[in-house]
Design a protein around this motif. Sequence first.
Motif, PDB file in Angstrom:
ATOM      1  N   PRO A 145       0.592  -0.869   0.676  1.00  0.00           N
ATOM      2  CA  PRO A 145      -0.168  -0.053  -0.397  1.00  0.00           C
ATOM      3  C   PRO A 145       0.989   1.443   0.093  1.00  0.00           C
ATOM      4  O   PRO A 145      -0.043   2.534  -0.935  1.00  0.00           O
ATOM      5  N   TYR A 154      -6.012   8.819  -5.775  1.00  0.00           N
ATOM      6  CA  TYR A 154      -7.659   8.325  -5.061  1.00  0.00           C
ATOM      7  C   TYR A 154      -7.926   7.389  -6.129  1.00  0.00           C
ATOM      8  O   TYR A 154      -7.516   7.053  -7.290  1.00  0.00           O
ATOM      9  N   HIS A 162     -11.216   7.396  -2.102  1.00  0.00           N
ATOM     10  CA  HIS A 162     -10.777   7.000  -0.813  1.00  0.00           C
ATOM     11  C   HIS A 162      -9.501   7.599  -1.377  1.00  0.00           C
ATOM     12  O   HIS A 162      -8.422   7.387  -2.451  1.00  0.00           O
ATOM     13  N   GLU A 166      -5.450   4.275   2.054  1.00  0.00           N
ATOM     14  CA  GLU A 166      -6.985   3.907   2.220  1.00  0.00           C
ATOM     15  C   GLU A 166      -7.138   3.021   0.918  1.00  0.00           C
ATOM     16  O   GLU A 166      -7.912   2.581   0.435  1.00  0.00           O
ATOM     17  N   GLY A 167      -6.973   4.352  -0.100  1.00  0.00           N
ATOM     18  CA  GLY A 167      -7.231   4.149  -1.464  1.00  0.00           C
ATOM     19  C   GLY A 167      -5.877   3.329  -2.288  1.00  0.00           C
ATOM     20  O   GLY A 167      -7.120   2.288  -2.854  1.00  0.00           O
ATOM     21  N   LYS A 169      -4.709   0.095  -0.542  1.00  0.00           N
ATOM     22  CA  LYS A 169      -5.431  -0.822  -0.626  1.00  0.00           C
ATOM     23  C   LYS A 169      -6.527  -1.425  -0.290  1.00  0.00           C
ATOM     24  O   LYS A 169      -6.831  -2.828  -0.338  1.00  0.00           O
ATOM     25  N   LEU A 170      -7.378  -0.605  -0.968  1.00  0.00           N
ATOM     26  CA  LEU A 170      -8.752  -0.761  -1.620  1.00  0.00           C
ATOM     27  C   LEU A 170      -8.355  -0.962  -2.976  1.00  0.00           C
ATOM     28  O   LEU A 170      -9.254  -2.280  -3.600  1.00  0.00           O
TER      29      LEU A 170
END
Length: 281
Positions: A145, A154, A162, A166-167, A169-170
């Motif tokens: 990540p 993002y 995200h 956070e984005g 990892k998503l």
Amino acid sequence: MRTLEQKTKEHPCFNAGAAHEAARIHLPVAPKCNIKCNFCNRKYDCQNESRPGVTSNVLTPVEALERYKKAKDTVPNLKVVGIAGPGDPLANITETMETIRLIGEYDPDTTFCLSTNGLKLRKFADQLIGLGVSHFTVTINGVRPETAAHIYRYATFEGVKHFGLEGAKLLLDKQWEALNHLKGKDVMTKVNTVLIKGVNDHEVEEIATWARTAGADMNNIMPLIPVEGTPFEDIGEISRQELVRVRLKCNEIMPQMMHCTQCRADAVGTLGQRCAGVAAI
């Protein structure tokens, strides 16, 4: 109907032996994107650039069908229809599926391929396979990540942006989920990786290992093309010698595509030709 093996043999991106014989057409029906890459500047009206994300215009599905019909009459040995942008096909799922459906009904022997960042691939994979997509390319530029967060500003999923880790990892989770879902299906899957000096060049072998573990069939490592107006515009390009070295090293992990020409979103013809846009037809 041709088998997956026959289609792959005639696919210039999945078989180097077909690169100078079989032609493909990229149909630019997907302008929207659901991630923001720090190396990307999508241009919809550019005749003089030859790189991913560039197209002379965006087509509707009906216009794409007409473009395909015209290409079949003028481009020798046209075998493959690809949708690769200029945004992400799955961020434009209605247009993407309608294009595939229309062309599939007109020419059932067409080989369909699709290039995506993978964020929504798991959600739509089975529908796409049902429509006839047999070859998938997923762009994966990192496995950590922290690395991916440096590459993507993002990721937008289900209407929510995200940012940062956070984005990243998503996106990585969705890519892993999609590749694992495609494993065992009657499809071929290629992982594209943009090699970025000082950003992910330390991680390409891990990406290849990760992709192989997830079930991908081959890997394509491409050099970053610095684009003016992007956060990565000043990052130096990888030398040809370094690119070959990295590809050969990763070839020990999984099969590599060594002949990529980094095509436009509206490319047509063989890979051995200059990457012409559909406007050239």
